[in-house]
Motif scaffolding. Structure first.
Motif, PDB file in Angstrom:
ATOM      1  N   LYS A   1       0.829  -1.198   0.000  1.00 30.23           N
ATOM      2  CA  LYS A   1       0.000   0.000   0.000  1.00 30.23           C
ATOM      3  C   LYS A   1       0.865   1.250   0.000  1.00 30.23           C
ATOM      4  CE  LYS A   1      -3.869   0.140   2.656  1.00 30.23           C
ATOM      5  NZ  LYS A   1      -4.446   0.203   4.000  1.00 30.23           N
ATOM      6  N   LYS A   2       1.905   1.213   0.819  1.00 26.91           N
ATOM      7  CA  LYS A   2       2.803   2.359   0.922  1.00 26.91           C
ATOM      8  C   LYS A   2       3.398   2.724  -0.432  1.00 26.91           C
ATOM      9  CE  LYS A   2       5.190   1.176   4.549  1.00 26.91           C
ATOM     10  NZ  LYS A   2       6.398   0.815   5.281  1.00 26.91           N
TER      11      LYS A   2
ATOM     12  N   LEU B   1       0.798   4.243  -2.802  1.00 27.75           N
ATOM     13  CA  LEU B   1       0.461   5.634  -2.530  1.00 27.75           C
ATOM     14  C   LEU B   1       1.567   6.558  -3.023  1.00 27.75           C
ATOM     15  CD1 LEU B   1      -1.058   5.500   1.067  1.00 27.75           C
ATOM     16  CD2 LEU B   1      -2.183   5.243  -1.110  1.00 27.75           C
ATOM     17  N   GLU B   2       2.789   6.110  -2.758  1.00 36.22           N
ATOM     18  CA  GLU B   2       3.968   6.873  -3.171  1.00 36.22           C
ATOM     19  C   GLU B   2       4.008   7.015  -4.692  1.00 36.22           C
ATOM     20  OE1 GLU B   2       7.816   8.565  -2.407  1.00 36.22           O
ATOM     21  OE2 GLU B   2       6.209   8.024  -1.040  1.00 36.22           O
TER      22      GLU B   2
ATOM     23  N   ILE C   1      -1.185   9.384  -4.255  1.00 38.18           N
ATOM     24  CA  ILE C   1      -2.506   9.486  -3.650  1.00 38.18           C
ATOM     25  C   ILE C   1      -2.387   9.331  -2.139  1.00 38.18           C
ATOM     26  CG2 ILE C   1      -3.867   8.764  -5.631  1.00 38.18           C
ATOM     27  CD1 ILE C   1      -3.841   5.961  -4.588  1.00 38.18           C
ATOM     28  N   SER C   2      -3.443   9.701  -1.449  1.00 34.65           N
ATOM     29  CA  SER C   2      -3.384   9.680   0.010  1.00 34.65           C
ATOM     30  C   SER C   2      -4.195   8.509   0.554  1.00 34.65           C
ATOM     31  CB  SER C   2      -3.932  10.989   0.561  1.00 34.65           C
ATOM     32  OG  SER C   2      -5.321  11.054   0.331  1.00 34.65           O
ATOM     33  N   TYR C   3      -3.982   8.238   1.841  1.00 39.12           N
ATOM     34  CA  TYR C   3      -4.771   7.190   2.503  1.00 39.12           C
ATOM     35  C   TYR C   3      -6.256   7.493   2.382  1.00 39.12           C
ATOM     36  CZ  TYR C   3      -0.655   5.105   4.638  1.00 39.12           C
ATOM     37  OH  TYR C   3       0.526   4.471   4.842  1.00 39.12           O
ATOM     38  N   GLY C   4      -6.583   8.775   2.589  1.00 39.91           N
ATOM     39  CA  GLY C   4      -7.987   9.174   2.545  1.00 39.91           C
ATOM     40  C   GLY C   4      -8.628   8.813   1.216  1.00 39.91           C
ATOM     41  N   GLN C   5      -7.920   9.089   0.119  1.00 41.32           N
ATOM     42  CA  GLN C   5      -8.460   8.762  -1.208  1.00 41.32           C
ATOM     43  C   GLN C   5      -8.648   7.264  -1.384  1.00 41.32           C
ATOM     44  OE1 GLN C   5      -5.493  11.102  -3.285  1.00 41.32           O
ATOM     45  NE2 GLN C   5      -7.069  11.794  -4.717  1.00 41.32           N
TER      46      GLN C   5
ATOM     47  N   TYR D   1      -9.023   4.938   0.875  1.00 34.91           N
ATOM     48  CA  TYR D   1     -10.142   4.426   1.676  1.00 34.91           C
ATOM     49  C   TYR D   1     -11.479   4.861   1.094  1.00 34.91           C
ATOM     50  CZ  TYR D   1      -7.297   2.321   5.298  1.00 34.91           C
ATOM     51  OH  TYR D   1      -6.434   1.507   5.970  1.00 34.91           O
ATOM     52  N   ARG D   2     -11.524   6.071   0.517  1.00 33.05           N
ATOM     53  CA  ARG D   2     -12.767   6.534  -0.096  1.00 33.05           C
ATOM     54  C   ARG D   2     -13.116   5.639  -1.281  1.00 33.05           C
ATOM     55  NH1 ARG D   2     -11.658  11.804  -2.092  1.00 33.05           N
ATOM     56  NH2 ARG D   2     -11.196  12.210   0.092  1.00 33.05           N
TER      57      ARG D   2
ATOM     58  N   LYS E   1     -12.209   2.633  -1.772  1.00 35.81           N
ATOM     59  CA  LYS E   1     -12.609   1.322  -1.289  1.00 35.81           C
ATOM     60  C   LYS E   1     -14.062   1.347  -0.824  1.00 35.81           C
ATOM     61  CE  LYS E   1     -11.565  -2.465   1.597  1.00 35.81           C
ATOM     62  NZ  LYS E   1     -11.330  -2.946   2.928  1.00 35.81           N
ATOM     63  N   ARG E   2     -14.407   2.409  -0.106  1.00 34.35           N
ATOM     64  CA  ARG E   2     -15.773   2.552   0.387  1.00 34.35           C
ATOM     65  C   ARG E   2     -16.770   2.581  -0.744  1.00 34.35           C
ATOM     66  NH1 ARG E   2     -14.152   6.673   3.642  1.00 34.35           N
ATOM     67  NH2 ARG E   2     -15.245   8.230   2.428  1.00 34.35           N
ATOM     68  N   LYS E   3     -16.404   3.213  -1.840  1.00 34.56           N
ATOM     69  CA  LYS E   3     -17.306   3.328  -2.982  1.00 34.56           C
ATOM     70  C   LYS E   3     -17.230   2.106  -3.899  1.00 34.56           C
ATOM     71  CE  LYS E   3     -18.652   7.551  -2.067  1.00 34.56           C
ATOM     72  NZ  LYS E   3     -20.028   7.825  -1.656  1.00 34.56           N
TER      73      LYS E   3
ATOM     74  N   ARG F   1      -3.800  -9.021   2.918  1.00 35.80           N
ATOM     75  CA  ARG F   1      -3.097  -8.685   4.152  1.00 35.80           C
ATOM     76  C   ARG F   1      -2.003  -9.703   4.417  1.00 35.80           C
ATOM     77  NH1 ARG F   1      -8.075  -7.247   4.449  1.00 35.80           N
ATOM     78  NH2 ARG F   1      -8.432  -5.036   4.812  1.00 35.80           N
TER      79      ARG F   1
END
Lengths: 243, 206
Positions: free
Chosen positions: B8-9, B12-13, B17-21, B23-24, B26-28, B38
């Motif tokens: 994941k790290k 993002l790098e 993109i950020s963690y917030g994005q 997770y968003r 993923k939520r959608k 994992r």
């Protein structure tokens, strides 16, 4: 049963096979053996649905038990609500207790009291004053928690995560009498990840974020941050690194 | 497939993109749950993703999020469109399936008139097979029959269509993703297609 222009009113105690109503008002106890679908649901007392529940808005004073899934525009519960199936609700507001055995999906979740989710929880906004227990992932754009009692989450992810210790009487007494801790407000978590993460009284394996602030009473194994990192003097952090 | 993973790290790098994005998204449901793998590492738990798939998906999300809302995007990535029904003429008119491909498809599919999403998808697949130039009409018909009979059994999960040829004889198989597959030396894979990416491509055309 098709869409009917009926209003269901129960004063006292009743058992029904379910149906579709414009509105349902229960004063007393109602048990539904089937599916209940209604625009406006109001319960003073107890409603048991042995099936699924669909409502535009649901206001519960007392108890709600649903064996199947629930879909609603809003759920406002003062008392105790138990849902065995999945929850898909626009706005959840709970004063009391909400126990969700299925996955929770909502726009906003506002809990004062006790929240339990056994299959994870998705929301745009999650705020809790009290305690919560989430198995799986608590995923929300904004997470705001004030801790009273022991809370747990396997994983927390989102944009803004703000975990604070309870701000009430307990904190005030703690300041005067060090060592006093009646309402041990704590959070135990596996991983916490967000853009902005601020935690207090939290015990976690990993905290990752762009801006991370670790407050008093924390015990964190690993902190990884991108931009900024702050730690309170009383925080115990085993390892921190910039990534 | 022992596919290459990306942490994941690193993701993002790499994508900025950020963690917030993440997770968003993923939520959608823009990123399927199965892609979150994992694993325990020496620093504790970390999440990994199938490298090729997630990078492609993130690029697509970032490309399209200017024009589409996240909810519309979720529809693009979901495996089916319930209640969809299109006429075969309509498909030809819109240039999704050529008239020649449609004829071959219809003969094998055995149904004309309105097509549901599954039907449209299979006709679109037939079009792709034929326009690739490697697949003959008969082989295409066999693939259509195979998809018709079996595609629904995957229940919206990704699967791959593989067409093999050996000594001039072709056969067609469908397999769920993330499987190792090896062939004998004389066999040649002449076509390989991920149905999920096919679905995404089709949805953007509809």
């Amino acid at each position: 049963m098709g869409k009917s222009g009926n209003d269901l009113k129960v004063n006292g105690s009743m058992r029904l096979a379910g149906g579709v109503y414009d509105s349902a008002a229960v004063n007393g106890a109602l048990e539904i053996n089937g599916t209940l679908e209604c625009g406006e649901l109001s319960v003073n007392g107890m409603l048991t649905v042995n099936g699924s529940l669909k409502a535009g808005s649901a206001a519960i004073r007392g108890r709600l038990d649903v064996e199947g899934p629930i879909e609603a525009g809003s759920l406002d519960s003062k008392g105790k609500t138990d849902i065995e199936g999945a929850l898909k609700i626009g706005k959840i507001k709970v004063e009391g207790m909400l126990d969700a055995e299925g996955a929770v999906e909502a726009d906003t979740i506002d809990i004062r009291g006790h929240f339990m989710s056994e299959k994870g929880c998705n929301a745009e906004e999650f705020s809790s004053i009290g305690r919560f227990k989430v198995e799986g992932l608590l995923n929300a754009e904004k997470i705001n928690c004030e801790l009273y009692g022991k809370s747990y989450a396997e994983e927390i992810g989102g944009r803004d995560i703000n975990i604070r210790e309870g701000q009430g009487l307990n904190k005030w007494l703690k300041n005067i009498f060090p060592g006093f801790n009646m309402m041990d407000g704590r959070l135990i978590a596996g991983t916490i990840e967000g853009d902005s993460v601020r935690v207090e009284q939290t015990q976690a394996k990993t905290v990752r974020g762009t801006d991370v602030s670790i407050g008093e009473g924390c015990e964190i194994m690993l902190v990884e941050y991108k931009n900024s990192f702050k730690a309170a003097p009383g925080a115990r952090i085993k390892e921190s690194r910039k990534i | 497939m022992d596919e290459e993973l990306i942490s994941k790290k690193e993701l993002l790098e790499l994508k900025g993109i950020s963690y917030g994005q993440l997770y968003r998204w993923k939520r959608k449901n823009l990123i399927p749950e199965e892609w979150f793998i994992r694993k325990s590492t020496f620093t504790g738990q970390e999440t990994f993703f199938p490298r090729v798939m997630i990078l492609k998906r993130i690029e697509k999300i970032m490309d399209m999020k200017e024009d589409l809302s996240l909810n519309d995007l979720a529809d693009v990535f979901s495996p089916g469109v319930p209640g969809m029904n299109l006429n075969t003429e309509e498909l030809i008119k819109r240039g999704i399936v050529s008239a020649g491909a449609m004829e071959i498809f219809l003969k094998a599919y055995g149904k004309s008139g309105g097509l549901d999403f599954e039907g449209i998808l299979i006709s679109f697949t037939a079009q792709k097979l034929l326009s690739s130039g490697d697949i003959g009409a008969e082989e295409c018909a066999a693939a259509v029959a195979c998809l018709k009979e079996n595609y629904m059994k995957f229940g919206g999960k990704n699967c791959e269509l593989i067409i093999l040829r050996k000594l001039g004889a072709a056969f067609c198989l469908l397999l769920s993703s993330a499987n190792d597959i090896y062939f004998e030396s004389g066999a040649k894979v002449i076509f390989r297609l991920s149905m999920l990416s096919c679905v995404e491509e089709l949805k953007l055309k509809l």
